[in-house]
Write an enzyme that holds these catalytic residues in place. Structure first.
Site, PDB file in Angstrom:
ATOM      1  N   THR A 153      -3.915  -0.044   3.820  1.00 55.20           N
ATOM      2  CA  THR A 153      -3.024   0.906   3.143  1.00 55.20           C
ATOM      3  C   THR A 153      -3.474   2.355   3.282  1.00 55.20           C
ATOM      4  OG1 THR A 153      -2.388   1.661   0.928  1.00 55.20           O
ATOM      5  CG2 THR A 153      -4.316   0.261   1.036  1.00 55.20           C
ATOM      6  N   LYS A 163      -9.324  -2.249  -1.055  1.00 52.76           N
ATOM      7  CA  LYS A 163      -8.668  -2.366   0.257  1.00 52.76           C
ATOM      8  C   LYS A 163      -9.579  -1.885   1.395  1.00 52.76           C
ATOM      9  CE  LYS A 163      -4.387  -4.033  -0.350  1.00 52.76           C
ATOM     10  NZ  LYS A 163      -3.743  -5.076   0.446  1.00 52.76           N
ATOM     11  N   GLU A 204      -3.584   4.293   0.956  1.00 51.29           N
ATOM     12  CA  GLU A 204      -4.377   4.611  -0.243  1.00 51.29           C
ATOM     13  C   GLU A 204      -5.871   4.669   0.080  1.00 51.29           C
ATOM     14  OE1 GLU A 204      -3.836   5.242  -3.806  1.00 51.29           O
ATOM     15  OE2 GLU A 204      -2.079   5.968  -2.756  1.00 51.29           O
ATOM     16  N   TYR A 255      -7.921   0.079  -6.565  1.00 51.09           N
ATOM     17  CA  TYR A 255      -7.065  -0.560  -5.552  1.00 51.09           C
ATOM     18  C   TYR A 255      -7.497  -0.118  -4.148  1.00 51.09           C
ATOM     19  CZ  TYR A 255      -2.987  -1.299  -2.538  1.00 51.09           C
ATOM     20  OH  TYR A 255      -2.166  -1.651  -1.488  1.00 51.09           O
TER      21      TYR A 255
HETATM   22  P1  NAP Z   1       3.967  -6.874  -3.773  1.00 55.59           P
HETATM   23  O1  NAP Z   1       5.443  -6.774  -3.829  1.00 55.59           O
HETATM   24  O2  NAP Z   1       3.165  -6.477  -4.955  1.00 55.59           O
HETATM   25  O3  NAP Z   1       3.606  -8.371  -3.372  1.00 55.59           O
HETATM   26  C1  NAP Z   1       2.295  -8.851  -3.450  1.00 55.59           C
HETATM   27  C2  NAP Z   1       2.316 -10.357  -3.554  1.00 55.59           C
HETATM   28  O4  NAP Z   1       0.960 -10.805  -3.710  1.00 55.59           O
HETATM   29  C3  NAP Z   1       3.096 -10.922  -4.731  1.00 55.59           C
HETATM   30  O5  NAP Z   1       4.005 -11.874  -4.282  1.00 55.59           O
HETATM   31  C4  NAP Z   1       2.030 -11.557  -5.601  1.00 55.59           C
HETATM   32  O6  NAP Z   1       2.409 -12.756  -6.198  1.00 55.59           O
HETATM   33  C5  NAP Z   1       0.959 -11.899  -4.592  1.00 55.59           C
HETATM   34  N1  NAP Z   1      -0.324 -12.097  -5.267  1.00 55.59           N
HETATM   35  C6  NAP Z   1      -0.905 -11.298  -6.199  1.00 55.59           C
HETATM   36  N2  NAP Z   1      -2.061 -11.841  -6.616  1.00 55.59           N
HETATM   37  C7  NAP Z   1      -2.207 -13.008  -5.942  1.00 55.59           C
HETATM   38  C8  NAP Z   1      -3.198 -14.021  -5.932  1.00 55.59           C
HETATM   39  N3  NAP Z   1      -4.271 -13.973  -6.729  1.00 55.59           N
HETATM   40  N4  NAP Z   1      -3.033 -15.083  -5.108  1.00 55.59           N
HETATM   41  C9  NAP Z   1      -1.944 -15.181  -4.321  1.00 55.59           C
HETATM   42  N5  NAP Z   1      -0.948 -14.253  -4.295  1.00 55.59           N
HETATM   43  C10 NAP Z   1      -1.098 -13.177  -5.082  1.00 55.59           C
HETATM   44  O7  NAP Z   1       3.410  -6.029  -2.523  1.00 55.59           O
HETATM   45  P2  NAP Z   1       4.187  -5.542  -1.199  1.00 55.59           P
HETATM   46  O8  NAP Z   1       4.772  -4.203  -1.467  1.00 55.59           O
HETATM   47  O9  NAP Z   1       5.009  -6.638  -0.681  1.00 55.59           O
HETATM   48  O10 NAP Z   1       2.950  -5.271  -0.239  1.00 55.59           O
HETATM   49  C11 NAP Z   1       2.423  -6.311   0.574  1.00 55.59           C
HETATM   50  C12 NAP Z   1       0.970  -5.994   0.893  1.00 55.59           C
HETATM   51  O11 NAP Z   1       0.898  -4.746   1.572  1.00 55.59           O
HETATM   52  C13 NAP Z   1       0.059  -5.840  -0.303  1.00 55.59           C
HETATM   53  O12 NAP Z   1      -1.203  -6.351   0.075  1.00 55.59           O
HETATM   54  C14 NAP Z   1      -0.045  -4.351  -0.532  1.00 55.59           C
HETATM   55  O13 NAP Z   1      -1.257  -4.029  -1.157  1.00 55.59           O
HETATM   56  C15 NAP Z   1       0.025  -3.849   0.892  1.00 55.59           C
HETATM   57  N6  NAP Z   1       0.615  -2.528   1.088  1.00 55.59           N
HETATM   58  C16 NAP Z   1       1.838  -2.243   0.562  1.00 55.59           C
HETATM   59  C17 NAP Z   1       2.420  -1.021   0.832  1.00 55.59           C
HETATM   60  C18 NAP Z   1       3.784  -0.672   0.297  1.00 55.59           C
HETATM   61  O14 NAP Z   1       4.123   0.520   0.314  1.00 55.59           O
HETATM   62  N7  NAP Z   1       4.575  -1.643  -0.105  1.00 55.59           N
HETATM   63  C19 NAP Z   1       1.761  -0.090   1.649  1.00 55.59           C
HETATM   64  C20 NAP Z   1       0.514  -0.440   2.181  1.00 55.59           C
HETATM   65  C21 NAP Z   1      -0.041  -1.671   1.915  1.00 55.59           C
HETATM   66  P3  NAP Z   1       3.244 -12.819  -7.547  1.00 55.59           P
HETATM   67  O15 NAP Z   1       4.652 -12.775  -7.063  1.00 55.59           O
HETATM   68  O16 NAP Z   1       2.783 -14.097  -8.075  1.00 55.59           O
HETATM   69  O17 NAP Z   1       2.859 -11.641  -8.384  1.00 55.59           O
HETATM   70  O1  F7E Z   2       3.364   5.944  -6.764  1.00 54.32           O
HETATM   71  C1  F7E Z   2       3.626   9.124  -8.583  1.00 54.32           C
HETATM   72  C2  F7E Z   2       2.267   8.435  -8.544  1.00 54.32           C
HETATM   73  O2  F7E Z   2       3.236   3.642  -7.694  1.00 54.32           O
HETATM   74  C3  F7E Z   2       3.716   6.949  -5.833  1.00 54.32           C
HETATM   75  C4  F7E Z   2       1.723   0.726  -3.346  1.00 54.32           C
HETATM   76  O3  F7E Z   2       2.627  -0.046  -2.605  1.00 54.32           O
HETATM   77  O4  F7E Z   2       1.899   2.563  -1.809  1.00 54.32           O
HETATM   78  C5  F7E Z   2       2.023   2.200  -3.172  1.00 54.32           C
HETATM   79  O5  F7E Z   2       1.130   2.952  -3.974  1.00 54.32           O
HETATM   80  C6  F7E Z   2       3.409   8.322  -6.423  1.00 54.32           C
HETATM   81  C7  F7E Z   2       2.012   8.448  -7.042  1.00 54.32           C
HETATM   82  O6  F7E Z   2       2.978   4.035  -5.184  1.00 54.32           O
HETATM   83  C8  F7E Z   2       5.309   7.919 -11.554  1.00 54.32           C
HETATM   84  O7  F7E Z   2       1.309   9.157  -9.299  1.00 54.32           O
HETATM   85  C9  F7E Z   2       4.924   9.835 -10.631  1.00 54.32           C
HETATM   86  O8  F7E Z   2       1.473   9.682  -6.662  1.00 54.32           O
HETATM   87  O9  F7E Z   2       5.164   4.264  -6.201  1.00 54.32           O
HETATM   88  P1  F7E Z   2       3.735   4.402  -6.522  1.00 54.32           P
HETATM   89  P2  F7E Z   2       1.510   4.336  -4.653  1.00 54.32           P
HETATM   90  O10 F7E Z   2       0.552   4.559  -5.747  1.00 54.32           O
HETATM   91  O11 F7E Z   2       1.611   5.404  -3.617  1.00 54.32           O
HETATM   92  C10 F7E Z   2       0.592   2.363  -1.257  1.00 54.32           C
HETATM   93  C11 F7E Z   2       0.639   2.770   0.195  1.00 54.32           C
HETATM   94  C12 F7E Z   2       0.066   1.007  -1.511  1.00 54.32           C
HETATM   95  O12 F7E Z   2      -0.692   0.458  -0.720  1.00 54.32           O
HETATM   96  C13 F7E Z   2       0.302   0.421  -2.851  1.00 54.32           C
HETATM   97  O13 F7E Z   2       0.150  -0.991  -2.850  1.00 54.32           O
HETATM   98  O14 F7E Z   2       4.328   8.551  -7.482  1.00 54.32           O
HETATM   99  N1  F7E Z   2       4.370   8.876  -9.826  1.00 54.32           N
HETATM  100  N2  F7E Z   2       5.497   9.265 -11.679  1.00 54.32           N
HETATM  101  C14 F7E Z   2       4.606   7.691 -10.381  1.00 54.32           C
HETATM  102  N3  F7E Z   2       4.290   6.440  -9.960  1.00 54.32           N
HETATM  103  C15 F7E Z   2       4.710   5.394 -10.718  1.00 54.32           C
HETATM  104  N4  F7E Z   2       4.451   4.153 -10.314  1.00 54.32           N
HETATM  105  N5  F7E Z   2       5.380   5.597 -11.904  1.00 54.32           N
HETATM  106  C16 F7E Z   2       5.712   6.839 -12.363  1.00 54.32           C
HETATM  107  O15 F7E Z   2       6.337   6.988 -13.414  1.00 54.32           O
END
Ligand code: NAP
Ligand code: F7E
Length: 326
Positions: A126, A155, A128, A151
């Site tokens: 990620t 990662k 992050e 987090y």
């Molecule tokens: P998500 O919607 O939060 O999905 C994560 C999944 O992981 C959920 O289905 C969750 O299951 C499962 N999980 C959590 N804890 C677990 C455990 N102990 N054992 C087995 N499964 C477990 O995340 P996503 O947005 O699809 O992202 C997919 C991956 O990409 C994640 O690893 C995330 O960190 C990474 N990532 C995401 C983004 C983004 O912008 N979306 C960007 C960079 C990296 P439950 O349904 O049971 O909660």
């Molecule tokens: O926040 C700001 C917050 O929670 C984005 C995950 O998929 O992408 C995701 O992480 C920004 C941050 O995503 C609120 O402070 C303001 O600056 O949507 P987010 P994230 O933290 O960027 C990365 C790539 C991952 O890997 C992660 O798994 O938005 N923000 N106000 C807020 N964020 C939230 N959630 N809620 C607010 O009210």
């Protein structure tokens, strides 16, 4: 014979899009789910493939269950998408986040090494991890890591362990360093879905205010459906490698808010927003912007959905969903 892929995190956002993509390529897709009292398959229903997946139980916190998953499936490809993926909660749940996002990946890599060493492994790394890392206004594969949350720290461990298994044991392991990607099935806590759901509720009279944290944070947002293609492409390369995946363009949270209200037909958006300290983070990642040149060139990957199209898609989906509640 059909290739066999395991997707961990199949019930999340990316899992269903990736599964649909692999099914269209004639893969046999296994989805790992952890034990639930009341499982919800809503996201798989949304993409229309709930009955096309073979489900297998496993938990990233339980090494023997992961061994069993690899033993039963004997996969060609493993996509590790499972994670405690909400940055905001990772301070309160630092240990759990570390166990699932870091140590769980070590368990999975070990299971592959001992049972299915020819399986190719994709790790969901990620942006992050960059956090405050040295930046020239963008982040690429050479940017330093300086994660700002438990987090991001977990990662980084998983990322480096994925590289270490490649270097130490010759496994085919690849990290996709993905920037934020969103969709109508994004979890409701993440800022984009929180905004589009909130805007839909305000538009339809179910809510008066939208409480948000830092509106100045900037993210490089793309569409999840595009990003899962890059995951697949990474595992089809001759040589295993790590890739940054993003659009190369970033926007502030405020811009996302403004555009969402605009697509819902509301001009005076400011009167609906409350800045709420509860949603500010102990340490913020202020700005992320990918330089995805390597993925563009080596993988031949390109995002198809623009920022404006993404916001519109999410607002329309939430308006439709919220209307059903009336
Ligand atoms: P998500 O919607 O939060 O999905 C994560 C999944 O992981 C959920 O289905 C969750 O299951 C499962 N999980 C959590 N804890 C677990 C455990 N102990 N054992 C087995 N499964 C477990 O995340 P996503 O947005 O699809 O992202 C997919 C991956 O990409 C994640 O690893 C995330 O960190 C990474 N990532 C995401 C983004 C983004 O912008 N979306 C960007 C960079 C990296 P439950 O349904 O049971 O909660
Ligand atoms: O926040 C700001 C917050 O929670 C984005 C995950 O998929 O992408 C995701 O992480 C920004 C941050 O995503 C609120 O402070 C303001 O600056 O949507 P987010 P994230 O933290 O960027 C990365 C790539 C991952 O890997 C992660 O798994 O938005 N923000 N106000 C807020 N964020 C939230 N959630 N809620 C607010 O009210």
């Amino acid at each position: 014979m059909a290739k066999r892929a395991i997707i961990t995190g199949i019930l999340g956002q990316d899992g269903p899009y990736l599964a649909k993509y692999l099914l269209a390529k004639n893969y046999k897709v296994y989805g790992m789910v952890r034990r639930y009292s009341n499982p919800t398959f809503d996201n798989l229903d949304y993409v229309g493939i709930t009955n096309k997946i073979e489900y297998i139980e496993g938990d990233m916190g339980d090494e023997s269950s992961l061994m069993n998953v690899i033993r039963v499936v004997r996969p060609d490809e493993v996509y590790n998408l499972a994670a405690q993926s909400f940055v905001g909660d990772s301070w309160q749940m630092a240990k759990l986040t570390t166990e699932v996002n870091a140590i769980g990946v070590l368990y999975l890599l070990n299971a592959i090494k001992y049972i299915s060493p020819t399986a190719k492994f994709y790790q969901a790394s990620t942006s992050e991890m960059f956090g405050l890392g040295n930046t020239k206004g963008y982040q690429d594969e050479n940017t330093n890591f300086h994660p700002r949350s438990p987090y991001g720290i977990a990662k980084v461990y998983a990322h480096m362990m994925t590289i270490n298994f490649r270097e130490s044991y010759g496994l085919y392991t690849s990290n996709g360093i993905l920037f934020n990607h969103e969709s109508p099935i994004r979890g409701i806590q993440f800022v984009t879905r929180k905004i589009t759901d909130g805007v839909a509720r305000i538009k339809l009279g179910l809510k008066d205010k939208l409480h948000l944290g830092n509106l100045d944070a900037k993210r490089d947002w793309g569409f999840a459906g595009d990003y899962v293609e890059a995951m697949y492409m990474m595992l089809q390369q001759k040589k295993t490698d790590d890739f940054v995946v993003g659009t190369g363009i970033n926007h502030s949270v405020k811009e996302f808010v403004q555009l969402s209200f605009k697509y819902a037909g509301i001009e005076d958006w400011e009167k609906y927003i409350v800045i709420d300290p509860r949603f500010k983070r102990p340490a913020e990642v202020h700005e992320l912007k990918a330089k995805p040149d390597k993925a563009f060139k080596q993988l031949g990957w390109k995002p198809k959905v623009s920022f404006e199209e993404l916001v519109k898609m999410m607002v329309e989906a939430d308006l439709k969903r919220v209307k059903k509640l009336l």
